[in-house]
Each structure stands twice: as structure tokens, then as C-alpha cells.
Design a protein around this motif. Structure first.
Motif, PDB file in Angstrom:
ATOM      1  N   ALA A 125      -4.826  -2.462   1.968  1.00 32.32           N
ATOM      2  CA  ALA A 125      -5.115  -3.736   1.313  1.00 32.32           C
ATOM      3  C   ALA A 125      -5.044  -3.559  -0.197  1.00 32.32           C
ATOM      4  CB  ALA A 125      -6.506  -4.228   1.703  1.00 32.32           C
ATOM      5  N   SER A 126      -4.777  -4.643  -0.890  1.00 30.56           N
ATOM      6  CA  SER A 126      -4.824  -4.607  -2.351  1.00 30.56           C
ATOM      7  C   SER A 126      -6.276  -4.717  -2.806  1.00 30.56           C
ATOM      8  CB  SER A 126      -4.018  -5.763  -2.947  1.00 30.56           C
ATOM      9  OG  SER A 126      -4.667  -6.995  -2.677  1.00 30.56           O
ATOM     10  N   HIS A 127      -6.533  -4.357  -4.044  1.00 33.16           N
ATOM     11  CA  HIS A 127      -7.891  -4.432  -4.575  1.00 33.16           C
ATOM     12  C   HIS A 127      -8.414  -5.870  -4.543  1.00 33.16           C
ATOM     13  CE1 HIS A 127     -11.275  -2.767  -6.800  1.00 33.16           C
ATOM     14  NE2 HIS A 127     -11.251  -3.854  -7.555  1.00 33.16           N
ATOM     15  N   LEU A 128      -7.618  -6.789  -5.031  1.00 34.24           N
ATOM     16  CA  LEU A 128      -8.056  -8.183  -5.092  1.00 34.24           C
ATOM     17  C   LEU A 128      -8.099  -8.847  -3.718  1.00 34.24           C
ATOM     18  CD1 LEU A 128      -6.245  -9.318  -8.356  1.00 34.24           C
ATOM     19  CD2 LEU A 128      -8.620  -8.604  -8.058  1.00 34.24           C
ATOM     20  N   GLY A 129      -7.328  -8.343  -2.771  1.00 38.27           N
ATOM     21  CA  GLY A 129      -7.318  -8.916  -1.442  1.00 38.27           C
ATOM     22  C   GLY A 129      -8.292  -8.262  -0.472  1.00 38.27           C
ATOM     23  N   MET A 130      -8.939  -7.200  -0.910  1.00 34.23           N
ATOM     24  CA  MET A 130      -9.783  -6.422  -0.010  1.00 34.23           C
ATOM     25  C   MET A 130     -10.906  -7.243   0.630  1.00 34.23           C
ATOM     26  SD  MET A 130     -11.198  -2.587  -0.701  1.00 34.23           S
ATOM     27  CE  MET A 130      -9.574  -1.892  -0.972  1.00 34.23           C
ATOM     28  N   ALA A 131     -11.533  -8.114  -0.111  1.00 31.34           N
ATOM     29  CA  ALA A 131     -12.693  -8.846   0.404  1.00 31.34           C
ATOM     30  C   ALA A 131     -12.334  -9.866   1.484  1.00 31.34           C
ATOM     31  CB  ALA A 131     -13.421  -9.544  -0.736  1.00 31.34           C
ATOM     32  N   SER A 132     -11.051 -10.189   1.626  1.00 29.31           N
ATOM     33  CA  SER A 132     -10.664 -11.158   2.650  1.00 29.31           C
ATOM     34  C   SER A 132      -9.644 -10.584   3.641  1.00 29.31           C
ATOM     35  CB  SER A 132     -10.094 -12.418   1.997  1.00 29.31           C
ATOM     36  OG  SER A 132      -8.934 -12.098   1.243  1.00 29.31           O
ATOM     37  N   HIS A 133      -9.385  -9.311   3.553  1.00 32.19           N
ATOM     38  CA  HIS A 133      -8.395  -8.672   4.416  1.00 32.19           C
ATOM     39  C   HIS A 133      -8.979  -8.466   5.820  1.00 32.19           C
ATOM     40  CE1 HIS A 133      -5.625  -5.603   5.936  1.00 32.19           C
ATOM     41  NE2 HIS A 133      -4.789  -6.019   4.987  1.00 32.19           N
ATOM     42  N   SER A 134      -8.216  -8.819   6.854  1.00 27.56           N
ATOM     43  CA  SER A 134      -8.728  -8.773   8.227  1.00 27.56           C
ATOM     44  C   SER A 134      -9.168  -7.374   8.649  1.00 27.56           C
ATOM     45  CB  SER A 134      -7.679  -9.315   9.204  1.00 27.56           C
ATOM     46  OG  SER A 134      -6.508  -8.522   9.170  1.00 27.56           O
ATOM     47  N   GLU A 135      -8.443  -6.358   8.240  1.00 28.70           N
ATOM     48  CA  GLU A 135      -8.815  -4.980   8.597  1.00 28.70           C
ATOM     49  C   GLU A 135     -10.148  -4.591   7.958  1.00 28.70           C
ATOM     50  OE1 GLU A 135      -6.679  -0.580   8.597  1.00 28.70           O
ATOM     51  OE2 GLU A 135      -5.757  -2.229   7.500  1.00 28.70           O
TER      52      GLU A 135
END
Length: 142
Positions: free
Chosen positions: A101-111
Motif C-alpha cells: 500500500a502507499s503511505h497515503l492510502g494505507m488507512a483505507s487499503h483493504s489488506e
């Protein structure tokens, strides 16, 4: 739980008040390299202008694992912080979990969300590291 610099705060609160914290989960938190080797260090310096607080002793303290169960979620594709600085040692009470996951996308990433749900679903006092069978194909233990 804390994301990025918020994870540093979560870890420090757990160290100061371990009886009030069930577990710590960090997302892309560079606790082991806040002073450099990532864009977070440059941002810290830009915002604070004074890096004298990031002494070697302070950096060593930030690297210390909290005395409560701790899961450090990191990504080699983070893009903001060095993944090496976001990893916790694997012990009976701590683990590192790799995600893609990207840093900015981490909080909403399904994994990432699956790991968080798994960690929070554990009964209090019965924390166990995430099993290999519960990890995605890209996740590895370090």
C-alpha cells in the motif's frame, strides 16, 4: 492505533501508560528512522525548524518497543517513509506485517484493514502474532 507520526504518539503513550493501552497498531510509522532516510524526517525538520530534540538518545527511546502487544504495519511501496524504519522486532508480543500500500492510502487499503480487524478481534490478554495463513500472499514476516 496511529498512522505515520500518529503511530509514534501511540507507541509513546503505551510506554507511559501501559495499563491503559490494550495494544498498539501502527501504520507506516517511522519510529526507527524519524531523523532521516525518509520524507517524514524532512517534514519534521520543516515544521519544527529545530531538530535538536531528535538526539541519539531520543531516537533510541523511540525505537524501543512498547510493553504491550504491538503490530507495526509497513509497506515497501510506502513512498513517504522508509519501510525499514517502520518495522518492529518479532517477539512474543510484537510483530511486523508487510502490506502492499502507499503511505497515503494505507488507512483505507483493504489488506491493511483486514490486519487491523484481525488484531482488534483478539480477546484482551490473548494476543498472538498474525499467523502466516492469515497473511495475504504478499505479506511476509521479518
Amino acid at each position: 492505533m496511529g498512522w505515520s507520526l500518529g503511530g509514534v504518539y501511540a507507541r509513546e503513550i503505551a510506554k507511559r501508560c501501559p495499563d491503559s493501552v490494550r495494544q498498539v497498531i501502527t501504520l507506516g510509522t517511522p519510529f526507527a528512522s524519524l531523523g532521516g532516510a525518509n520524507h517524514a524526517g524532512a517534514f519534521y525538520k520543516l515544521v519544527n525548524r529545530d531538530t535538536s530534540q531528535l538526539t541519539p538518545a531520543m531516537q533510541a527511546r523511540l525505537r524501543e518497543c512498547p510493553p504491550v502487544p504491538t503490530t507495526a504495519i509497513y509497506s515497501k511501496t510506502d513512498g513517504v517513509v522508509s519501510w525499514r524504519g517502520c518495522m518492529e522486532k518479532n517477539t512474543a508480543k510484537s510483530e511486523s506485517v508487510e502490506v502492499n500500500a502507499s503511505h497515503l492510502g494505507m488507512a483505507s487499503h483493504s489488506e491493511v484493514l483486514r490486519v487491523i480487524v484481525n488484531r482488534l478481534a483478539q480477546p484482551e490478554g490473548q494476543w498472538r502474532p498474525l499467523q502466516n495463513s492469515q497473511r495475504s500472499a504478499r505479506s511476509t514476516r521479518h
